[in-house]
Design a protein around this motif. Sequence first.
Motif, short mmCIF file in Angstrom:
data_model
loop_
_atom_site.label_atom_id
_atom_site.label_comp_id
_atom_site.label_asym_id
_atom_site.label_seq_id
_atom_site.Cartn_x
_atom_site.Cartn_y
_atom_site.Cartn_z
N GLU A 1 0.83 -1.21 0.00
CA GLU A 1 0.00 0.00 0.00
C GLU A 1 0.87 1.26 0.00
N ASP A 2 1.99 1.22 0.73
CA ASP A 2 2.90 2.36 0.75
C ASP A 2 3.55 2.56 -0.62
N LYS A 3 3.91 1.45 -1.27
CA LYS A 3 4.48 1.54 -2.62
C LYS A 3 3.46 2.16 -3.57
N LYS A 4 2.21 1.69 -3.45
CA LYS A 4 1.14 2.20 -4.32
C LYS A 4 0.95 3.69 -4.10
N GLN A 5 0.90 4.13 -2.85
CA GLN A 5 0.70 5.55 -2.55
C GLN A 5 1.83 6.39 -3.13
N ALA A 6 3.06 5.89 -3.01
CA ALA A 6 4.21 6.63 -3.57
C ALA A 6 4.09 6.75 -5.09
N LEU A 7 3.74 5.65 -5.75
CA LEU A 7 3.62 5.66 -7.21
C LEU A 7 2.47 6.54 -7.68
N VAL A 8 1.35 6.49 -6.97
CA VAL A 8 0.20 7.32 -7.34
C VAL A 8 0.59 8.79 -7.22
N LYS A 9 1.35 9.13 -6.19
CA LYS A 9 1.78 10.52 -6.00
C LYS A 9 2.76 10.93 -7.11
N ILE A 10 3.71 10.04 -7.42
CA ILE A 10 4.71 10.34 -8.45
C ILE A 10 4.06 10.50 -9.82
N PHE A 11 3.11 9.61 -10.13
CA PHE A 11 2.48 9.61 -11.45
C PHE A 11 1.04 10.12 -11.40
N LEU B 1 -3.35 0.25 -13.70
CA LEU B 1 -2.27 -0.73 -13.83
C LEU B 1 -1.45 -0.79 -12.55
N ILE B 2 -1.13 0.37 -12.00
CA ILE B 2 -0.39 0.42 -10.73
C ILE B 2 -1.20 -0.26 -9.63
N ASP B 3 -2.51 -0.02 -9.62
CA ASP B 3 -3.39 -0.63 -8.62
C ASP B 3 -3.41 -2.15 -8.75
N ILE B 4 -3.57 -2.64 -9.96
CA ILE B 4 -3.65 -4.11 -10.15
C ILE B 4 -2.32 -4.79 -9.85
N LEU B 5 -1.22 -4.14 -10.22
CA LEU B 5 0.10 -4.71 -9.90
C LEU B 5 0.31 -4.77 -8.39
N THR B 6 -0.15 -3.74 -7.68
CA THR B 6 -0.03 -3.73 -6.22
C THR B 6 -0.90 -4.81 -5.60
N THR B 7 -2.14 -4.89 -6.07
CA THR B 7 -3.08 -5.89 -5.55
C THR B 7 -2.54 -7.30 -5.75
N LYS C 1 0.51 -8.13 -5.92
CA LYS C 1 1.87 -8.21 -5.35
C LYS C 1 2.94 -8.41 -6.43
N ARG C 2 2.77 -7.67 -7.55
CA ARG C 2 3.70 -7.75 -8.68
C ARG C 2 4.23 -6.38 -9.07
N ILE C 3 4.22 -5.43 -8.13
CA ILE C 3 4.58 -4.05 -8.43
C ILE C 3 6.02 -3.92 -8.93
N GLU C 4 6.89 -4.86 -8.55
CA GLU C 4 8.27 -4.80 -9.03
C GLU C 4 8.37 -4.99 -10.54
N LEU C 5 7.28 -5.44 -11.16
CA LEU C 5 7.24 -5.62 -12.61
C LEU C 5 6.93 -4.34 -13.37
N LEU C 6 6.64 -3.25 -12.66
CA LEU C 6 6.18 -2.03 -13.31
C LEU C 6 7.10 -1.55 -14.43
N GLY C 7 8.40 -1.54 -14.21
CA GLY C 7 9.34 -1.10 -15.24
C GLY C 7 9.29 -2.00 -16.47
N GLY C 8 9.24 -3.30 -16.25
CA GLY C 8 9.15 -4.25 -17.35
C GLY C 8 7.84 -4.12 -18.11
N VAL C 9 6.75 -3.87 -17.37
CA VAL C 9 5.44 -3.68 -18.01
C VAL C 9 5.47 -2.42 -18.87
N ALA C 10 6.05 -1.36 -18.34
CA ALA C 10 6.13 -0.10 -19.09
C ALA C 10 6.93 -0.28 -20.38
#
Length: 179
Positions: A55-65, A75-81, A83-92
């Motif tokens: 949830e903290d990672k999600k809040q940081a990303l939502v604020k940044i983007f 997409l950020i929400d689903i990756l967080t839900t 537990k795959r948020i570390e894939l964000l760079g690869g997904v992008a």
Amino acid sequence: MSSRAAIRYAKAALEQANEANLGEVVFGDMKSVAATLENSKELRTVLSSPVIKGEDKKQALVKIFENNSDVTKGLIDILTTNKRIELLGGVANSYVDLYNQAKGVKVAEVTTAVPLSSELENKVLAKVKEMTGSDNVTLQNKLDESIIGGFILRVGDLQYNASIANQLDTIKREFTKSL
């Protein structure tokens, strides 16, 4: 190289963006996300940390983007839900590749020791267009001082290495062969 999971998420995001007629907007978002993650070691560390709550990672990303589209935020929400948020760079990165592929855009990667001048960039673009037969070409310039000079051009599976470092290695191999 993106993981298979990252590619699947990127395909789903592209499909959702196209359904909402936001493919190009999300393309811009994904380029921004990829560049931000590539340039911020701290952010990559936060995303891969098992100590920091999802949830903290999600809040940081939502604020940044925060200025990005709802598709990107989803997409950020689903990756967080999941537990795959570390894939964000690869997904992008995968999204950008899939979008370019769908639009028929050829991406040429030029590695140089110093930034390309606009004159040289135009010459390289002309050569890439000649090589690929495509008028729809974008150029990415990567800097790598270890090549000393010259350039390395990569378009899809094709690579042309005209770097000084490569020429020196060739001379070294020839020299040691003759001993």
